[in-house]
Design an enzyme around this catalytic site. Structure first.
Site, PDB file in Angstrom:
ATOM      1  N   HIS A 222     -33.433  62.815  26.331  1.00  0.00           N
ATOM      2  CA  HIS A 222     -33.352  61.772  25.319  1.00  0.00           C
ATOM      3  C   HIS A 222     -33.723  60.383  25.819  1.00  0.00           C
ATOM      4  CE1 HIS A 222     -31.840  59.539  21.902  1.00  0.00           C
ATOM      5  NE2 HIS A 222     -30.927  58.943  22.633  1.00  0.00           N
TER       6      HIS A 222
ATOM      7  N   ASP B 284     -33.613  55.329  20.172  1.00  0.00           N
ATOM      8  CA  ASP B 284     -32.345  55.786  19.606  1.00  0.00           C
ATOM      9  C   ASP B 284     -31.928  54.850  18.470  1.00  0.00           C
ATOM     10  OD1 ASP B 284     -29.932  57.743  20.201  1.00  0.00           O
ATOM     11  OD2 ASP B 284     -29.031  55.757  20.066  1.00  0.00           O
TER      12      ASP B 284
END
Length: 294
Positions: free
Chosen positions: A275, A109
């Site tokens: 994610h 991320d």
């Protein structure tokens, strides 16, 4: 007392710039590897990965500036203190302070965005790079459409002028944090209550929430300027891209293709998750890292 998710890892507090102290932890011996977390996590997100990597490698995990227990400087007029260039400089300073001039870097991320800038600004320092569940920042903004803006609404919410997003999130930080993590993860229970409590401990700090917004404001401004200036540069180090097949990145991009636009040697694959790969599918992440890292 906060739970310790990396038992046996030494604590370090390293000044990387005037007034900026970065919290890092390290363990193991062997080829050095730097782990960089994303939003809204801290270095504790590597609890399933870092100890296993440390069996044969020197592993360093750090809280990005603004996150966790690292310093939270004022952003500046252009949010330059939270430019990925500044965060990448932190990473180099931490690793040099611990005796490592050249290392592999794994970024999830926001940490992946720092790793991208690190590989461009400090190519001699980066031996290999792993980016987890991201497309390049400039690519995301250039190709934004309704679906992306809906899925990544915080990219456009956090960048609003202070203190609007800070005050709205501050009305109920736990609700916002829980919604964010549960929406991005596709593996129920992969962020257990004690780990969520650690993230909430940090997210409950107004300085942390402001710094997070500054991170995103930098991404929408000065980071894009830096990316435009370096548009002809390509990452020379081998790059491994991993992403969640059930997440926004996997649904939106040809991930290997967008990274081949930025790097010379790209490989990678999707994992069956959302994610948060390192929390949802740590065994799969470990298998890929063991094949790729020195």
């Amino acid at each position: 007392m906060a739970a310790d998710f990396l038992p046996g890892f030494a604590h370090h507090r390293i000044e990387t710039a005037p007034g900026v102290v970065i919290h890092a932890r390290s363990a193991g011996s062997g080829p050095p590897v730097l782990l960089l977390h994303g939003h809204p996590q801290t270095l504790s997100t590597w609890l399933h990965v870092a100890p296993r990597l440390a069996q044969g490698r020197r592993v360093v995990a750090m809280d990005l500036r603004g996150y966790g227990d690292s310093g939270k400087p004022e952003g500046g007029e252009r949010h330059e203190a939270y430019a990925k260039r500044a965060m990448a400089a932190d990473a180099v300073a931490v690793m040099r302070a611990l005796g490592h001039d050249r290392f592999a870097v794994v970024g999830h991320d926001r940490g992946g965005r720092v790793a991208h800038r690190l590989a461009l600004d400090h190519p001699r320092a980066v031996e290999r790079i792993v980016v987890m569940d991201i497309a390049p920042t400039a690519t995301v903004y250039a190709r934004t459409d309704k679906n992306l803006a809906t899925s990544y609404f915080w990219w456009f919410f956090f960048i609003q002028p202070a203190p609007l997003p800070e005050k709205l999130i501050g009305a109920d930080p736990e609700y916002f944090l829980r919604h964010h993590i549960e929406n991005q993860s596709k593996t129920p229970g992969s962020t257990p209550p004690d780990l969520f409590a650690e993230y909430l401990r940090c997210y409950s700090d107004p300085a942390c929430r402001h710094a997070i917004c500054e991170d995103y404001r930098a991404a929408a401004g000065i980071d894009l300027d830096h990316d435009a200036a370096d548009s002809d540069k390509r990452i020379a180090a081998p790059l491994l891209a991993l992403w969640g097949a059930r997440g926004v990145v996997g649904r939106t991009y040809d991930v290997l293709e967008v990274w081949r636009e930025k790097a010379e040697h790209v490989s990678g694959r999707a994992l069956d998750c959302g994610h948060n790969l390192q929390e949802e599918r740590p065994d799969d992440v470990m298998a890929e890292l063991m094949r790729f890292l020195p």
